[in-house]
Design a protein around this motif. Structure first.
Motif, PDB file in Angstrom:
ATOM      1  N   LEU A 169      17.441  29.254  35.661  1.00 45.12           N
ATOM      2  CA  LEU A 169      17.825  29.716  34.329  1.00 45.12           C
ATOM      3  C   LEU A 169      18.563  31.047  34.423  1.00 45.12           C
ATOM      4  CD1 LEU A 169      17.757  29.465  31.245  1.00 45.12           C
ATOM      5  CD2 LEU A 169      15.529  30.613  31.307  1.00 45.12           C
ATOM      6  N   LEU A 170      18.070  31.940  35.269  1.00 44.17           N
ATOM      7  CA  LEU A 170      18.752  33.222  35.456  1.00 44.17           C
ATOM      8  C   LEU A 170      20.153  33.018  36.029  1.00 44.17           C
ATOM      9  CD1 LEU A 170      15.905  35.488  36.863  1.00 44.17           C
ATOM     10  CD2 LEU A 170      16.774  35.383  34.529  1.00 44.17           C
ATOM     11  N   LEU A 171      20.293  32.084  36.946  1.00 46.18           N
ATOM     12  CA  LEU A 171      21.610  31.790  37.520  1.00 46.18           C
ATOM     13  C   LEU A 171      22.560  31.231  36.464  1.00 46.18           C
ATOM     14  CD1 LEU A 171      23.352  31.674  40.088  1.00 46.18           C
ATOM     15  CD2 LEU A 171      22.503  29.354  40.421  1.00 46.18           C
ATOM     16  N   ALA A 172      22.054  30.346  35.612  1.00 48.32           N
ATOM     17  CA  ALA A 172      22.891  29.773  34.549  1.00 48.32           C
ATOM     18  C   ALA A 172      23.345  30.861  33.573  1.00 48.32           C
ATOM     19  CB  ALA A 172      22.129  28.678  33.814  1.00 48.32           C
ATOM     20  N   ILE A 173      22.426  31.762  33.212  1.00 50.05           N
ATOM     21  CA  ILE A 173      22.781  32.868  32.312  1.00 50.05           C
ATOM     22  C   ILE A 173      23.826  33.754  32.975  1.00 50.05           C
ATOM     23  CG2 ILE A 173      21.893  34.968  31.231  1.00 50.05           C
ATOM     24  CD1 ILE A 173      19.238  33.451  30.815  1.00 50.05           C
ATOM     25  N   CYS A 174      23.655  34.006  34.259  1.00 52.95           N
ATOM     26  CA  CYS A 174      24.598  34.855  34.995  1.00 52.95           C
ATOM     27  C   CYS A 174      25.994  34.239  35.017  1.00 52.95           C
ATOM     28  CB  CYS A 174      24.080  35.078  36.412  1.00 52.95           C
ATOM     29  SG  CYS A 174      25.061  36.230  37.374  1.00 52.95           S
ATOM     30  N   VAL A 175      26.081  32.947  35.253  1.00 56.62           N
ATOM     31  CA  VAL A 175      27.388  32.273  35.312  1.00 56.62           C
ATOM     32  C   VAL A 175      28.060  32.294  33.937  1.00 56.62           C
ATOM     33  CG1 VAL A 175      28.491  30.016  35.637  1.00 56.62           C
ATOM     34  CG2 VAL A 175      26.841  30.852  37.308  1.00 56.62           C
ATOM     35  N   VAL A 176      27.301  31.997  32.883  1.00 61.84           N
ATOM     36  CA  VAL A 176      27.865  32.003  31.525  1.00 61.84           C
ATOM     37  C   VAL A 176      28.388  33.397  31.178  1.00 61.84           C
ATOM     38  CG1 VAL A 176      27.244  31.819  29.084  1.00 61.84           C
ATOM     39  CG2 VAL A 176      26.539  30.045  30.681  1.00 61.84           C
ATOM     40  N   LEU A 177      27.622  34.429  31.511  1.00 64.49           N
ATOM     41  CA  LEU A 177      28.069  35.779  31.193  1.00 64.49           C
ATOM     42  C   LEU A 177      29.194  36.255  32.101  1.00 64.49           C
ATOM     43  CD1 LEU A 177      24.707  37.113  30.035  1.00 64.49           C
ATOM     44  CD2 LEU A 177      26.847  37.412  28.827  1.00 64.49           C
ATOM     45  N   ALA A 178      29.280  35.718  33.311  1.00 67.25           N
ATOM     46  CA  ALA A 178      30.415  36.054  34.169  1.00 67.25           C
ATOM     47  C   ALA A 178      31.710  35.510  33.561  1.00 67.25           C
ATOM     48  CB  ALA A 178      30.206  35.497  35.574  1.00 67.25           C
ATOM     49  N   VAL A 179      31.639  34.298  33.050  1.00 68.49           N
ATOM     50  CA  VAL A 179      32.817  33.721  32.382  1.00 68.49           C
ATOM     51  C   VAL A 179      33.154  34.532  31.132  1.00 68.49           C
ATOM     52  CG1 VAL A 179      33.664  31.680  31.154  1.00 68.49           C
ATOM     53  CG2 VAL A 179      32.462  31.419  33.328  1.00 68.49           C
ATOM     54  N   ALA A 180      32.130  34.918  30.360  1.00 68.38           N
ATOM     55  CA  ALA A 180      32.374  35.712  29.147  1.00 68.38           C
ATOM     56  C   ALA A 180      32.946  37.087  29.498  1.00 68.38           C
ATOM     57  CB  ALA A 180      31.071  35.872  28.360  1.00 68.38           C
ATOM     58  N   GLY A 181      32.441  37.717  30.565  1.00 73.10           N
ATOM     59  CA  GLY A 181      32.974  39.020  30.994  1.00 73.10           C
ATOM     60  C   GLY A 181      34.403  38.923  31.469  1.00 73.10           C
ATOM     61  N   TRP A 182      34.704  37.861  32.210  1.00 74.59           N
ATOM     62  CA  TRP A 182      36.073  37.648  32.673  1.00 74.59           C
ATOM     63  C   TRP A 182      37.009  37.443  31.483  1.00 74.59           C
ATOM     64  CZ3 TRP A 182      39.077  33.241  31.987  1.00 74.59           C
ATOM     65  CH2 TRP A 182      40.302  33.255  32.642  1.00 74.59           C
ATOM     66  N   PHE A 183      36.589  36.594  30.533  1.00 77.55           N
ATOM     67  CA  PHE A 183      37.410  36.303  29.363  1.00 77.55           C
ATOM     68  C   PHE A 183      37.626  37.563  28.517  1.00 77.55           C
ATOM     69  CE2 PHE A 183      38.013  34.464  25.043  1.00 77.55           C
ATOM     70  CZ  PHE A 183      39.184  33.768  25.304  1.00 77.55           C
ATOM     71  N   ALA A 184      36.573  38.370  28.336  1.00 74.77           N
ATOM     72  CA  ALA A 184      36.708  39.613  27.561  1.00 74.77           C
ATOM     73  C   ALA A 184      37.654  40.588  28.257  1.00 74.77           C
ATOM     74  CB  ALA A 184      35.337  40.255  27.363  1.00 74.77           C
ATOM     75  N   THR A 185      37.612  40.626  29.582  1.00 72.68           N
ATOM     76  CA  THR A 185      38.510  41.509  30.319  1.00 72.68           C
ATOM     77  C   THR A 185      39.961  41.049  30.199  1.00 72.68           C
ATOM     78  OG1 THR A 185      36.739  41.977  31.884  1.00 72.68           O
ATOM     79  CG2 THR A 185      38.943  42.533  32.583  1.00 72.68           C
ATOM     80  N   VAL A 186      40.178  39.754  30.266  1.00 76.13           N
ATOM     81  CA  VAL A 186      41.533  39.213  30.107  1.00 76.13           C
ATOM     82  C   VAL A 186      42.065  39.533  28.706  1.00 76.13           C
ATOM     83  CG1 VAL A 186      42.868  37.067  29.941  1.00 76.13           C
ATOM     84  CG2 VAL A 186      41.291  37.408  31.841  1.00 76.13           C
ATOM     85  N   LEU A 187      41.237  39.306  27.689  1.00 75.56           N
ATOM     86  CA  LEU A 187      41.675  39.606  26.317  1.00 75.56           C
ATOM     87  C   LEU A 187      41.916  41.097  26.106  1.00 75.56           C
ATOM     88  CD1 LEU A 187      39.513  37.254  24.074  1.00 75.56           C
ATOM     89  CD2 LEU A 187      41.945  37.100  24.587  1.00 75.56           C
ATOM     90  N   ALA A 188      41.050  41.936  26.671  1.00 69.42           N
ATOM     91  CA  ALA A 188      41.236  43.381  26.523  1.00 69.42           C
ATOM     92  C   ALA A 188      42.536  43.833  27.183  1.00 69.42           C
ATOM     93  CB  ALA A 188      40.048  44.126  27.128  1.00 69.42           C
ATOM     94  N   GLY A 189      42.834  43.289  28.345  1.00 68.49           N
ATOM     95  CA  GLY A 189      44.080  43.635  29.026  1.00 68.49           C
ATOM     96  C   GLY A 189      45.308  43.135  28.283  1.00 68.49           C
TER      97      GLY A 189
END
Length: 174
Positions: free
Chosen positions: A8-28
């Motif tokens: 479960l922790l791994l799944a949460i980590c992967v979902v938030l990694a995608v969200a962090g990547w997407f937020a960084t792309v949008l911010a840039g």
């Protein structure tokens, strides 16, 4: 309470990694600042980790019989909840900042200032430490099985026999 599932922790980590990547792309794309926590957050994370470890070691010492004084059950419950919260918070921070690092590494050759990448790596490392400490302290709070519990399988109820002589405890038939 059930132990925290590493999957479960791994799944949460992967979902938030995608969200962090997407937020960084949008911010840039829109010229906004990269959504990374400041390095002062490491100080807060260190305090949380230290507090979790200290309370966990107290519970472990009592559990192993090195403390004669009875342990406050509320303190033990708080320690378990703190350990689980530490593991989940560390997972969120690790995933988010790992997504930021992935995007920053893609742009590594284009810039000369890599402070943001090192900052995100430091925060991801702090999150990983929080996850590890949370899971370890959570294991400290487990009560070892009783003598009779080790022989029975979990989920299987033992059939108790009726007392053979007077003076023994009477069991209700199940």
């Amino acid at each position: 309470m059930k132990l925290t599932s590493p999957l479960l922790l791994l799944a949460i980590c992967v979902v938030l990694a995608v969200a962090g990547w997407f937020a960084t792309v949008l911010a840039g794309r829109y010229g906004l600042a990269t959504p990374v926590l400041p390095l002062t957050g490491l100080l807060t994370m260190g305090v949380i980790v230290a507090l979790t470890l200290v309370l966990g070691i107290r519970v472990l010492r009592w559990r192993n019989g090195k403390k004669k004084k009875i342990l406050n059950p509320i303190l033990a419950a708080w320690t378990l909840v703190l350990a689980q919260a530490c593991a989940y918070t560390g997972t969120v921070l690790l995933g988010w900042h790992a997504g930021i690092v992935v995007e920053q590494l893609r742009l590594w050759n284009l810039g000369s200032n890599h402070d943001l990448t090192w900052q995100a790596l430091a925060m991801a490392g702090g999150g990983l430490i929080m996850v590890i400490v949370g899971l370890v302290v959570e294991r400290f709070c487990r009560i070892p099985p009783e003598d009779g519990d080790a022989e029975s399988r979990p989920g299987v109820q033992e059939k108790r026999s009726k007392p053979s002589a007077e003076g023994e405890y009477a069991y209700r038939s199940d």
